[in-house]
Design a protein around this motif. Structure first.
Motif, PDB file in Angstrom:
ATOM      1  N   LEU A   1       6.416   6.650  11.174  1.00 48.51           N
ATOM      2  CA  LEU A   1       6.821   7.973  12.135  1.00 48.51           C
ATOM      3  C   LEU A   1       6.402   9.224  11.370  1.00 48.51           C
ATOM      4  O   LEU A   1       7.089   9.267  10.212  1.00 48.51           O
ATOM      5  CB  LEU A   1       8.470   8.055  12.572  1.00 48.51           C
ATOM      6  N   THR A   2       5.891  10.402  11.929  1.00 50.65           N
ATOM      7  CA  THR A   2       5.298  11.623  11.585  1.00 50.65           C
ATOM      8  C   THR A   2       4.138  11.456  10.605  1.00 50.65           C
ATOM      9  O   THR A   2       3.773  12.565  10.401  1.00 50.65           O
ATOM     10  CB  THR A   2       6.710  12.275  10.772  1.00 50.65           C
ATOM     11  N   LYS A   3       3.519  10.301  10.261  1.00 52.96           N
ATOM     12  CA  LYS A   3       2.582  10.304   9.593  1.00 52.96           C
ATOM     13  C   LYS A   3       1.633   9.471  10.115  1.00 52.96           C
ATOM     14  O   LYS A   3       1.590   8.709  10.996  1.00 52.96           O
ATOM     15  CB  LYS A   3       2.873   9.575   8.331  1.00 52.96           C
ATOM     16  N   PRO A   4       0.219   9.993   9.854  1.00 54.99           N
ATOM     17  CA  PRO A   4      -0.929   9.206  10.508  1.00 54.99           C
ATOM     18  C   PRO A   4      -0.952   7.639  10.355  1.00 54.99           C
ATOM     19  O   PRO A   4      -0.538   7.347   9.259  1.00 54.99           O
ATOM     20  CB  PRO A   4      -2.130   9.748   9.845  1.00 54.99           C
ATOM     21  N   THR A   5      -1.025   6.758  11.406  1.00 55.06           N
ATOM     22  CA  THR A   5      -0.749   5.422  11.174  1.00 55.06           C
ATOM     23  C   THR A   5      -2.289   4.537  11.180  1.00 55.06           C
ATOM     24  O   THR A   5      -3.090   4.888  12.083  1.00 55.06           O
ATOM     25  CB  THR A   5      -0.096   4.847  12.421  1.00 55.06           C
ATOM     26  N   SER A   6      -2.459   4.046  10.022  1.00 51.54           N
ATOM     27  CA  SER A   6      -3.536   3.366   9.677  1.00 51.54           C
ATOM     28  C   SER A   6      -3.508   1.816  10.350  1.00 51.54           C
ATOM     29  O   SER A   6      -2.719   1.037   9.779  1.00 51.54           O
ATOM     30  CB  SER A   6      -4.002   3.205   8.314  1.00 51.54           C
ATOM     31  N   VAL A   7      -3.839   1.502  11.420  1.00 51.63           N
ATOM     32  CA  VAL A   7      -3.983   0.227  11.958  1.00 51.63           C
ATOM     33  C   VAL A   7      -4.654  -0.725  10.784  1.00 51.63           C
ATOM     34  O   VAL A   7      -4.198  -1.922  10.741  1.00 51.63           O
ATOM     35  CB  VAL A   7      -4.671   0.203  13.339  1.00 51.63           C
ATOM     36  N   ASN A   8      -5.573  -0.418  10.112  1.00 48.28           N
ATOM     37  CA  ASN A   8      -6.501  -1.293   9.308  1.00 48.28           C
ATOM     38  C   ASN A   8      -5.493  -1.708   8.143  1.00 48.28           C
ATOM     39  O   ASN A   8      -5.476  -2.869   7.659  1.00 48.28           O
ATOM     40  CB  ASN A   8      -7.666  -0.386   8.776  1.00 48.28           C
ATOM     41  N   ASN A   9      -4.616  -0.695   7.556  1.00 44.57           N
ATOM     42  CA  ASN A   9      -3.800  -1.112   6.566  1.00 44.57           C
ATOM     43  C   ASN A   9      -2.752  -2.151   6.940  1.00 44.57           C
ATOM     44  O   ASN A   9      -2.400  -3.172   6.250  1.00 44.57           O
ATOM     45  CB  ASN A   9      -2.949   0.321   5.917  1.00 44.57           C
ATOM     46  N   ILE A  10      -2.318  -2.088   8.215  1.00 42.93           N
ATOM     47  CA  ILE A  10      -1.217  -2.856   8.775  1.00 42.93           C
ATOM     48  C   ILE A  10      -1.866  -4.485   8.980  1.00 42.93           C
ATOM     49  O   ILE A  10      -1.382  -5.451   8.522  1.00 42.93           O
ATOM     50  CB  ILE A  10      -0.620  -2.451  10.180  1.00 42.93           C
ATOM     51  N   TYR A  11      -3.278  -4.228   9.495  1.00 41.99           N
ATOM     52  CA  TYR A  11      -3.974  -5.484   9.751  1.00 41.99           C
ATOM     53  C   TYR A  11      -4.222  -6.132   8.335  1.00 41.99           C
ATOM     54  O   TYR A  11      -3.957  -7.464   8.314  1.00 41.99           O
ATOM     55  CB  TYR A  11      -5.388  -5.013  10.248  1.00 41.99           C
ATOM     56  N   ASN A  12      -4.477  -5.569   7.149  1.00 40.86           N
ATOM     57  CA  ASN A  12      -4.668  -6.226   5.923  1.00 40.86           C
ATOM     58  C   ASN A  12      -3.468  -6.571   5.558  1.00 40.86           C
ATOM     59  O   ASN A  12      -3.370  -7.711   4.793  1.00 40.86           O
ATOM     60  CB  ASN A  12      -5.199  -5.018   4.945  1.00 40.86           C
ATOM     61  N   ASP A  13      -2.167  -5.949   5.470  1.00 40.77           N
ATOM     62  CA  ASP A  13      -0.926  -6.430   5.247  1.00 40.77           C
ATOM     63  C   ASP A  13      -0.775  -7.795   6.085  1.00 40.77           C
ATOM     64  O   ASP A  13      -0.032  -8.766   5.446  1.00 40.77           O
ATOM     65  CB  ASP A  13       0.239  -5.270   5.612  1.00 40.77           C
TER      66      ASP A  13
END
Length: 430
Positions: free
Chosen positions: A252-264
């Motif tokens: 929350l309050t920060k830009p969210t990188s879907v790519n980072n979550i995908y790699n996780d």
């Protein structure tokens, strides 16, 4: 006939309960606008109560109970209802009041999107019988796709939210003079409580913290299972979808990188397509769980390639799903400021965030003009002063907007920098 009698019992029961004992909300729906009135918003935010308040106003204006037709389609008796059954509803009412013309009836259809084909029924009734139709739904799809295609511009659209801080004070019966020292202290204490409790009316009225958390968790689970997984036929495991949503909440309050979550997820051996994650985010926004804020830029390429920020429909919902962290007070404040800004938007307005080496939390556009720049921090001090002011000045240079604010928990002052006047205001003065 069985469904018809069910409709009649529901209509009759609701009429006997009128007027309804409800707490006023700030928003009011038009009574005789001659258009279909639609109300959307996240589950349990008060849409049904808004219909009830509208009914109370009609009664005060002299409309008799017999001309109020209310049906809540979230009733389990309508689970197997089909579009063909809608005619049973009209016939049920005609049998109850054969001398009343349908054109004089005020029709209220709560959570009508739960029955497929609802939009064709509403349009037919509006064109042929009645110009006083009020409907609610908990998905953005109901407005953006189905109404746009089926109702062809007839509806007036309204969005309800969980309680604002102003409404929260009213629900809690807190009256404070925000200009007195005692009043400021009361407002500060109440706002801390608001950050913990959020604005869902049922939660605000709950007596204990454990009860409030339990209610909020049940809301989230219902949204996860019914509104997302079942409604959108998501094939992935519940645990993966839940983990993904929690990761977005945590950011929350920060830009969210879907790519980072995908790699996780991939590193954990969990198989899910990256495109599915983007779809899940869209679905979460469709049910109003998240609100999407894109980066401010005049380049469409930069905007589409920049990660978006996501805010919650209610900050306490996030707190109930995640373990609170030490920095959560600032996140809560920024989320609340965002919702306050969104409530004030017109159809052509939008909110974005600014990032060009320096950051500004919110760029508010009224039509094509940037009308306001807003930074948010819990406490403005020597450590963050240059960052917060510098972000505003950088955004001002790019947008040519001179209206600058810093919203804090309880500070108030004026800062003059580079010919720009920056107002520092407490949240309750926003």
């Amino acid at each position: 006939m069985k469904l018809r009698s069910t409709f009649q019992s529901i209509i009759s029961l609701h009429q006997r309960e009128l007027p309804l004992d409800l707490q006023d909300r700030k928003m009011q729906l038009p009574l005789d606008g001659g258009r279909i009135v639609t109300v959307t918003g996240i589950r349990r935010c008060g849409k049904s109560s808004l219909l009830g308040l509208t009914i109370n106003r009609l009664l005060e204006a002299g409309v008799p109970k017999e001309r109020i037709l209310y049906v809540g389609f979230d009733d389990e008796r309508f689970l197997s209802m089909t579009p063909d059954n809608f005619d049973e509803l009209l016939q049920a009412y005609r049998e109850m009041y054969p001398t009343t013309s349908l054109q004089d009836v005020y029709m209220f259809f709560d959570e009508i999107q739960l029955v497929s084909g609802w939009e064709l029924f509403v349009l037919r009734v509006y064109k042929n019988y009645c110009k006083h139709i009020f409907i609610t739904g908990s998905t953005a799809k109901m407005l953006s796709e189905e109404i746009a295609s089926a109702l062809r511009g007839w509806p007036d659209e309204y969005r309800e939210y969980p309680l604002s801080f102003e409404e929260y004070l009213s629900f809690k019966e807190i009256e404070a003079d925000k200009y007195s020292e005692e009043g400021k202290a009361m407002m500060a204490s109440a706002f801390r409580d608001y950050c913990d409790e959020g604005g869902f009316p049922e939660v605000v009225r709950a007596q204990t913290k454990s009860e409030k958390v339990k209610i909020l968790q049940s809301y989230f689970n219902t949204m996860l299972f019914r509104d997302m997984i079942e409604h959108y036929h998501i094939g992935a495991s519940v645990s993966v979808v839940r983990y993904f949503l929690k990761r977005v909440m945590n950011n929350l309050t920060k830009p969210t990188s879907v790519n980072n979550i995908y790699n996780d997820l991939k590193s954990q051996g969990l198989k899910v397509a990256k495109d599915s994650l983007y779809l899940w985010l869209d679905y979460a926004c469709n049910i109003f769980l998240f609100r999407k804020v894109q980066r401010y830029t005049k380049s469409m390429v930069k905007q589409s390639s920049s990660p978006a920020k996501y805010y919650m429909a209610d900050i306490a919902l996030r707190n109930a799903v995640l373990l609170p962290e030490s920095e959560d007070a600032g996140k809560a404040l920024e989320n609340i400021v965002y919702l306050n800004l969104e409530r004030s938007l017109g159809e052509e307005d939008q909110i974005s965030y600014f990032y060009e080496q320096k950051e500004c939390d919110f760029v508010v556009q009224r039509g094509e003009r940037v009308s306001e720049l807003v930074q948010v921090c819990w406490t403005l001090n020597e450590e963050n002063m240059e960052r917060e002011v510098g972000g505003l000045l950088a955004a001002s240079t790019i947008t040519n907007c001179k209206q600058c604010k810093i919203i804090t928990f309880c500070q108030q002052q004026t800062i003059e920098r580079e010919g720009i006047r920056i107002e520092v205001l407490p949240i309750w003065a926003q």
